[in-house]
Design an enzyme around this catalytic site. Structure first.
Site, mmCIF file in Angstrom:
data_model
loop_
_atom_site.group_PDB
_atom_site.id
_atom_site.type_symbol
_atom_site.label_atom_id
_atom_site.label_comp_id
_atom_site.label_asym_id
_atom_site.label_seq_id
_atom_site.Cartn_x
_atom_site.Cartn_y
_atom_site.Cartn_z
ATOM 1 N N THR A 1 0.814 -1.216 0.000
ATOM 2 C CA THR A 1 0.000 0.000 0.000
ATOM 3 C C THR A 1 0.849 1.268 0.000
ATOM 4 O O THR A 1 1.989 1.263 0.510
ATOM 5 C CB THR A 1 -0.890 0.008 1.269
ATOM 6 O OG1 THR A 1 -1.462 1.296 1.443
ATOM 7 C CG2 THR A 1 -0.098 -0.307 2.529
ATOM 8 N N TYR B 1 -1.681 0.295 10.184
ATOM 9 C CA TYR B 1 -1.981 -0.397 8.926
ATOM 10 C C TYR B 1 -0.754 -0.375 8.008
ATOM 11 O O TYR B 1 -0.278 -1.413 7.540
ATOM 12 C CB TYR B 1 -3.190 0.261 8.243
ATOM 13 C CG TYR B 1 -3.407 -0.223 6.832
ATOM 14 C CD1 TYR B 1 -3.830 -1.527 6.582
ATOM 15 C CD2 TYR B 1 -3.177 0.614 5.737
ATOM 16 C CE1 TYR B 1 -4.004 -1.980 5.277
ATOM 17 C CE2 TYR B 1 -3.350 0.178 4.446
ATOM 18 C CZ TYR B 1 -3.764 -1.122 4.219
ATOM 19 O OH TYR B 1 -3.932 -1.573 2.934
HETATM 20 N N1 LIG Z 1 -8.725 -1.103 -1.314
HETATM 21 C C1 LIG Z 1 -7.632 -0.324 -1.384
HETATM 22 O O1 LIG Z 1 -7.723 0.852 -1.807
HETATM 23 C C2 LIG Z 1 -6.286 -0.884 -1.010
HETATM 24 C C3 LIG Z 1 -5.176 -0.035 -1.078
HETATM 25 C C4 LIG Z 1 -3.938 -0.549 -0.738
HETATM 26 C C5 LIG Z 1 -3.783 -1.876 -0.372
HETATM 27 N N2 LIG Z 1 -4.866 -2.683 -0.299
HETATM 28 C C6 LIG Z 1 -4.657 -4.082 0.110
HETATM 29 O O2 LIG Z 1 -5.303 -4.943 -0.811
HETATM 30 C C7 LIG Z 1 -5.761 -6.121 -0.149
HETATM 31 C C8 LIG Z 1 -7.206 -6.363 -0.529
HETATM 32 O O3 LIG Z 1 -7.977 -5.234 -0.177
HETATM 33 P P1 LIG Z 1 -9.532 -5.116 -0.523
HETATM 34 O O4 LIG Z 1 -9.841 -3.677 -0.712
HETATM 35 O O5 LIG Z 1 -9.875 -6.073 -1.588
HETATM 36 O O6 LIG Z 1 -10.160 -5.557 0.863
HETATM 37 P P2 LIG Z 1 -11.295 -6.638 1.173
HETATM 38 O O7 LIG Z 1 -11.616 -6.480 2.626
HETATM 39 O O8 LIG Z 1 -12.419 -6.509 0.201
HETATM 40 O O9 LIG Z 1 -10.549 -8.009 0.904
HETATM 41 C C9 LIG Z 1 -9.841 -8.724 1.902
HETATM 42 C C10 LIG Z 1 -10.238 -10.177 1.768
HETATM 43 O O10 LIG Z 1 -9.453 -10.946 2.681
HETATM 44 C C11 LIG Z 1 -10.305 -11.795 3.443
HETATM 45 N N3 LIG Z 1 -9.636 -12.010 4.738
HETATM 46 C C12 LIG Z 1 -9.299 -11.070 5.669
HETATM 47 N N4 LIG Z 1 -8.649 -11.642 6.688
HETATM 48 C C13 LIG Z 1 -8.555 -12.967 6.413
HETATM 49 C C14 LIG Z 1 -8.002 -14.078 7.093
HETATM 50 N N5 LIG Z 1 -7.409 -13.944 8.284
HETATM 51 N N6 LIG Z 1 -8.092 -15.300 6.519
HETATM 52 C C15 LIG Z 1 -8.692 -15.456 5.316
HETATM 53 N N7 LIG Z 1 -9.248 -14.446 4.623
HETATM 54 C C16 LIG Z 1 -9.170 -13.206 5.165
HETATM 55 C C17 LIG Z 1 -11.634 -11.058 3.534
HETATM 56 O O11 LIG Z 1 -12.743 -11.892 3.774
HETATM 57 C C18 LIG Z 1 -11.702 -10.410 2.143
HETATM 58 O O12 LIG Z 1 -12.313 -11.267 1.194
HETATM 59 C C19 LIG Z 1 -5.552 -5.900 1.346
HETATM 60 O O13 LIG Z 1 -4.400 -6.612 1.746
HETATM 61 C C20 LIG Z 1 -5.299 -4.397 1.437
HETATM 62 O O14 LIG Z 1 -4.437 -4.080 2.501
HETATM 63 C C21 LIG Z 1 -6.127 -2.222 -0.596
#
Ligand SMILES: NC(=O)c1ccc[n+]([C@@H]2O[C@H](COP(=O)([O-])OP(=O)(O)OC[C@H]3O[C@@H](n4cnc5c(N)ncnc54)[C@H](O)[C@@H]3O)[C@@H](O)[C@H]2O)c1
Length: 325
Positions: A116, A140
């Site tokens: 991120t 985070y």
């Molecule tokens: N959305 C953004 O703008 C953004 C920006 C930077 C980084 N990220 C990173 O991208 C990744 C995905 O983000 P997203 O927006 O799709 O979020 P999201 O919450 O939609 O997806 C996360 C997924 O991981 C699963 N999950 C969480 N903890 C878990 C565990 N312990 N065991 C199994 N499954 C688990 C959740 O059920 C979910 O399906 C994350 O790692 C986040 O840090 C997202």
């Protein structure tokens, strides 16, 4: 390739799953469905499991004989990470450590990690280069940076393991085919929140901070369409397969919009003048974050197709209106 995707039922994971699935890879998804949805799985085999369930996860690695792991599973709400830091270190750092130990044990060759822009903290110029100083200002960002360090050190020790840590900027928009999108109900993402307000799923939206040192006092962010981000994962994996070097790579368009600019564009596109409450600053927010991402394009051939705020907002709005899950 045989690929394991953790968190593939989530917002970004489901778009990457679709992009990799279209290429014919053999895919297993592990997700605990805490913020993800089984309906978002368009390819592969979903196993509902928590990464903290060490016995189950090890048996999935043992049976899967994976070539690559794409690791999305984690917790992503910055203000929550400020109030519940230990939970964030558990879910983002400690669980990643376990996933990496499995990669080491089962000789996984390629690893793509969801990192991120939050690893940069508050860069003075607001522009982040991969080589900029890494000074996260919230748990985070810190939890993700610690995973990047583990990746770097593992790749140094295990020459058969290669990784790309993609540092996402502000991911937004939805699948142009309307099959998948962002559904987690309490999402804090600006465009998602604004589209929820425009479709009366919330009565109003909150705007945090109007006194930042930016053009209109509100935070500036680099919004990247989720389909372009999904393609970056496909390209990063191909890059590693062709012998590319392990490293972090920024994923953004290289220009930003302020919160006020985004809100007024959403109002313009949707024709809805929803209520906006202007509040004080929120803990853990940087004034401005935009990406220098020429390295990703140069190394992998990534070419964004949706670098247009209108396309991003329109796709997010279409998803919000028709949201099937
Ligand atoms: N959305 C953004 O703008 C953004 C920006 C930077 C980084 N990220 C990173 O991208 C990744 C995905 O983000 P997203 O927006 O799709 O979020 P999201 O919450 O939609 O997806 C996360 C997924 O991981 C699963 N999950 C969480 N903890 C878990 C565990 N312990 N065991 C199994 N499954 C688990 C959740 O059920 C979910 O399906 C994350 O790692 C986040 O840090 C997202």
């Amino acid at each position: 390739m045989r690929i394991l995707i953790t968190g593939g039922a989530g917002y970004i994971g489901s778009h990457v799953l679709k992009a990799l699935g279209k290429q014919g890879h053999d895919i297993t998804i592990v997700d605990n469905l805490s913020t993800g949805f089984a309906k978002a799985i368009t390819y592969g085999n979903l196993i509902v499991a928590d990464l903290a369930d060490r016995v189950k996860i090890e048996s999935i690695f043992e049976a899967g004989k994976f070539d690559a792991v794409v690791h999305f599973a984690g917790s992503i709400v910055v203000p929550d990470s400020v109030t519940q830091p230990l939970f964030y270190y558990q879910n983002n750092t400690i669980n990643s450590h376990f996933v990496l130990s499995m990669c080491d044990k089962f000789k996984i060759k390629y690893f793509i990690f969801s990192s991120t822009a939050a690893v940069y903290g508050m860069p003075e110029s607001g522009v982040c280069h991969e080589d900029s100083e890494l000074l996260p200002i919230n748990p985070y960002g810190q939890s993700k940076l610690m995973t990047e360090h583990m990746l770097r050190d593992l790749a140094f020790a295990n020459k058969g393991f290669k990784y790309i840590a993609l540092r996402y900027f502000n991911v937004s928009g939805a699948d142009p085919e309307g099959q998948i999108g962002q559904s987690f109900p309490k999402a804090t993402h600006l465009i998602k929140a604004a589209c929820e307000a425009a479709t009366s799923k919330r009565t109003h939206m909150d705007l945090f901070g109007t006194d930042y040192p930016t053009k209109d006092g509100t935070c500036v962010r680099d919004y990247i369409h989720v389909s372009d981000l999904a393609d970056a994962h496909v390209k990063a994996l191909q890059f590693l397969e062709k012998g590319g070097e392990s490293q972090p790579l920024n994923c953004g368009y290289g220009h930003g919009f302020s919160v006020k600019e985004v809100i007024s564009r959403v109002k313009e596109i949707t024709g809805v003048n929803f209520k906006v409450n202007e509040l004080g600053r929120r803990a853990g927010d940087s004034a401005s974050l935009t990406a220098e991402s020429s390295r990703l394009s140069k190394l992998t051939g990534w070419k964004p197709k949706n670098d247009d705020l209108n396309i991003i907002i329109q796709s997010a709005y279409e998803w919000e209106k028709n949201r099937p899950y």
